[in-house]
Write an enzyme that holds these catalytic residues in place. Structure first.
Site, PDB file in Angstrom:
ATOM      1  N   ASP A 478      -2.750   4.111  -4.943  1.00 47.01           N
ATOM      2  CA  ASP A 478      -2.363   3.820  -3.558  1.00 47.01           C
ATOM      3  C   ASP A 478      -3.579   3.653  -2.649  1.00 47.01           C
ATOM      4  OD1 ASP A 478      -0.637   3.430  -1.440  1.00 47.01           O
ATOM      5  OD2 ASP A 478       0.529   5.242  -1.822  1.00 47.01           O
ATOM      6  N   ASP A 548       7.162  -0.475   1.041  1.00 46.80           N
ATOM      7  CA  ASP A 548       7.730   0.855   1.283  1.00 46.80           C
ATOM      8  C   ASP A 548       9.149   0.742   1.812  1.00 46.80           C
ATOM      9  OD1 ASP A 548       5.690   2.389   0.400  1.00 46.80           O
ATOM     10  OD2 ASP A 548       4.807   2.801   2.358  1.00 46.80           O
TER      11      ASP A 548
HETATM   12  C1  GLA Z   1       2.438   5.160   0.445  1.00 47.48           C
HETATM   13  C2  GLA Z   1       3.230   4.550  -0.697  1.00 47.48           C
HETATM   14  C3  GLA Z   1       4.504   5.318  -0.885  1.00 47.48           C
HETATM   15  C4  GLA Z   1       4.178   6.760  -1.174  1.00 47.48           C
HETATM   16  C5  GLA Z   1       3.330   7.353  -0.062  1.00 47.48           C
HETATM   17  C6  GLA Z   1       2.839   8.731  -0.412  1.00 47.48           C
HETATM   18  O1  GLA Z   1       3.066   4.968   1.662  1.00 47.48           O
HETATM   19  O2  GLA Z   1       3.484   3.209  -0.462  1.00 47.48           O
HETATM   20  O3  GLA Z   1       5.271   4.767  -1.928  1.00 47.48           O
HETATM   21  O4  GLA Z   1       3.498   6.841  -2.400  1.00 47.48           O
HETATM   22  O5  GLA Z   1       2.207   6.543   0.209  1.00 47.48           O
HETATM   23  O6  GLA Z   1       2.063   9.285   0.568  1.00 47.48           O
END
Ligand code: GLA
Length: 729
Positions: A478, A548
């Site tokens: 990420d 997301d």
């Molecule tokens: C990002 C990712 C999510 C999740 C969060 C965790 O926003 O896109 O899927 O993993 O971080 O903090």
């Protein structure tokens, strides 16, 4: 032969698939762009641009007032000597001047395609798959050489381009602009498409007519970003999803980029693409060289679907790498939307237990497992398991998950550091920052300075230790903020503006190292969802978390837009809870399933809290997806109805031998007394009969030309998924 040079006409002719790309040398070595489009045997170069005495277009030779670079279609235009349009590059000399003059020196044609040192790029597996042309241009006054690199693929209408700068002179040169490509279209009678967005609504399709002046898509955020994607297309006015001419440009890079179309006074259109020149310079000492990233250019005379299918096949098979490239991807359950930071071993094991019963194959532990990470305000950089939450460590948890028959996957965010962390307290200069200014935070975190070798080495070792500490077979990588105060404590003042690109080079090195150290791990990239859904990432990690936003209706646009360039096997799509956490919408489990099954499938909700009926339905979805997974992830994808144009969306997947297909249809809002809708399918064999489960047997010709009437259903957010199989009638 794919690439030829004719010394009489001084023409280069690249044949890529069923397309031609032609260049010609004029005067004392100016490289002109002559033609790009459907394959031709020959083009008369000098007829392709006007030879008129144009007012206010100055001339290189006073004796010929009809020759100006301002009206010459070019391949890699310079600044400062008669062309007033946007240049492809600009170099500053020691004397402060910024005028250069590149002329043809030599060229080389050879089979295959070389790697781009330290950068992601498309590749070949056999030399016969492509041919490469390198044209060397030089500025004799300063000893600058620029090599234009072209590769034409045999099988596809694909030409890749990049440029390499070499300082062969004696003075220090400063690159102020070093784009990867430029191409001049003889007219501007096109629309242009780009994929703007935001967090939670990435890659929406925008199509607009070209207008005089500059139109651009770009990122200055240090990542390719949610806000823009490194892709644009020129689209003939009459072209649509299924027919007409389209020219796609996709940049294999994950950082700041510029994708621009400039329409000039004579209604020609110059497309340029490369590293964003904004806040960029690169010092080129004598003997040093600079390699630009690659642009992948696709020509289609089969509309947008034709272009997308070429990108999909190329990116799936000749950009993505590693053991998982051709393998079906596991159906996963991710705990993020189920628990957020609030979990312990028992909770996780219970989710995994339920998942195992439903046939899910991989359990992914998301954010919150390390340091003191009970919220998003701390601990990034401290990659040590939190024993309070996980008393048996990652290894203990992973083993329990494995015993249930599931693989174990892990979330990491290795490019970041929280100010509230051991790592930051120890190395406050390891983040991007500039002297004597505050360090702006995003999600309470700072960006590690990957332009530094020591930082990258540290991360490689630290994350390697984590990945080796447990039976991990999947990693979600990420990156949750964009760059501000971009500067490096390790670079001298004259190299500060190299930081953002050096960061990308560092990141690519780290990713290359991690993926080769752990070839058995399936890596998925992520950046707050789809903030770095780009070809650069796909070279290292064959799949990306698309957004997301997990709401099924929002996902129609996001996945439809993403599919313009990126293959379905790359697109993570999960069923999540209702009301949806991002938009509050309540869509049925069926519709949520159909949207997510149109991508790389998974679940992201607390399945332990579902009713028995819901669990049974999930079990069926999982079993169904396993059955169609190869078709979805590796079949030919057709967009049928656009969610950007109406209340409906539809797409389909067809197997290579056309014996099988899967069709998905979605209607957003119900309408009273609605007209009947027909859906015309694509890509089937017209001479073959197909059975649609539950609807009977139809001819491929009937399904494609007459279409199939959609059974009426009431209610909002409805969906249908049909499986087609070739049968003998
Ligand atoms: C990002 C990712 C999510 C999740 C969060 C965790 O926003 O896109 O899927 O993993 O971080 O903090």
């Amino acid at each position: 032969m794919a690439v030829t040079y004719n010394p009489q006409t001084k023409q280069f002719h690249l044949r890529a698939g069923k397309a031609s790309y032609v260049m010609q040398l004029f005067r004392s070595g100016y490289l002109a762009h002559i033609y790009w489009g459907k394959a031709v045997r020959d083009v008369r170069g000098e007829r392709r641009f006007s030879r008129l005495d144009r007012a206010f277009s100055p001339n290189l030779a006073p004796s010929d007032r009809t020759f100006s670079l301002d009206t010459l279609p070019q391949e890699y235009p310079a600044y400062g000597n008669t062309d007033f349009r946007s240049p492809a590059y600009q170099v500053q000399l020691e004397n402060g001047s910024t005028v250069t003059d590149l002329r043809y020196k030599t060229h080389r044609i050879y089979k295959g395609k070389p790697r781009l040192n330290g950068l992601p790029a498309t590749y070949v597996e056999h030399e016969q798959e492509a041919e490469t042309l390198e044209i060397v241009l030089g500025d004799a006054l300063i000893g600058l050489e620029v090599t234009l690199q072209y590769t034409a693929y045999e099988k596809w209408n694909v030409i890749t381009r990049a440029a390499r700068f070499e300082n062969k002179g004696g003075e220090r040169l400063k690159l102020l602009r070093a784009l990867s490509m430029s191409v001049d279209f003889p007219t501007a009678d096109y629309d242009w498409i780009h994929l703007p967005g935001a967090w939670g609504r990435e890659r929406w399709i925008e199509r607009r007519p070209l207008v005089t002046g500059v139109q651009a898509a770009e990122s200055r955020r240090g990542a390719s970003s949610h806000q823009q994607n490194p892709f644009i297309a020129l689209v003939a006015k009459n072209a649509d999803e299924h027919q007409g001419e389209v020219y796609g440009f996709s940049f294999v890079y994950s950082g700041n980029f510029l994708a621009q179309v400039e329409v000039d006074q004579f209604h020609t259109a110059r497309v340029s693409m490369g590293i964003n020149p904004f806040d960029f310079t690169w010092l080129l000492q004598p003997g040093e060289s600079f390699q630009t990233p690659e642009v992948v250019m696709v020509y289609s005379d089969q509309g947008l679907n034709g272009m997308s299918q070429t990108y999909h096949e190329l990116y799936r098979t000749r950009l993505a790498r590693g053991a998982f490239r051709d393998r079906e991807r596991p159906i996963l359950i991710n705990n993020w939307e189920a628990t957020y930071f609030d979990f312990n071993e028992e909770k996780l094991v219970n989710i995994a237990k339920t998942a195992a019963k439903l046939g899910i194959e991989l359990f992914v532990l998301d954010d919150g497992w390390f340091g003191e990470r009970d919220d998003d305000r701390r601990s990034l950089g401290d990659w040590i398991v939190n024993r309070r939450k996980l008393p048996n460590g990652l290894d203990g948890l992973a083993k329990q998950v494995n015993e249930l028959g599931l693989q174990f996957g892990l979330w990491v965010e290795p490019e970041m550091v929280s100010p509230n962390s051991e790592l930051y307290r120890k190395h406050p200069d390891w983040c991007l920052h500039v002297p004597n200014r505050p360090r702006s935070e995003g999600r309470n975190q700072l960006v590690l300075d990957y332009s530094r070798e020591d930082v990258c080495d540290y991360i490689i070792e630290t994350i390697s230790n984590v990945l080796a500490s447990a039976p991990i077979t999947y990693v979600k990588w990420d990156m949750n903020r964009h760059m501000t105060e971009i500067g490096s404590a390790a670079l001298p003042p004259e190299r500060q503006r190299e930081t953002a690109h050096r960061y990308m080079l560092g990141l690519y090195r780290v990713m290359d190292e991690m993926t080769s150290r752990f070839p058995h791990i399936l890596f998925e990239s992520c950046s707050g969802g789809g903030g770095r859904f780009d070809p650069g990432m796909l070279y290292y990690m064959p799949q990306t978390w698309t957004s997301d936003n997990t709401d099924a209706v929002s996902r129609l646009k996001i996945q439809y837009g993403t599919s313009l360039v990126y293959p379905i096997s790359a697109m993570g799509a999960h069923v999540s809870a209702v009301p949806n956490h991002q938009v509050g919408r309540v869509a049925s489990l069926k519709t949520r399933g159909h949207v997510a099954m149109s991508g790389n499938f998974g679940y992201e909700l607390d399945i332990t809290k579902l009713t028995e009926t819901e669990k049974q339905m999930i079990k069926q979805q999982v079993a169904f997806y396993k059955d169609v997974r190869r078709l979805v992830q590796f079949g030919t994808f057709y967009r049928l109805l656009s969610p950007f144009e109406g209340n409906e969306a539809a797409w389909m997947f067809v197997s290579a031998d056309r014996s099988e297909a899967l069709v998905a249809y979605f209607r957003v809002l119900a309408e009273a007394n609605a007209p009947l809708s027909y859906l015309r399918l694509k890509g089937l064999d017209p001479n073959q009969d197909y059975e649609i489960e539950g609807l009977g047997v139809y001819g491929g010709d009937e399904l494609m030309y007459a279409g199939v009437a959609l059974p009426y259903r009431s209610g909002d957010f409805i969906s249908m998924m049909w499986r087609l199989k070739a049968v003998q009638r």
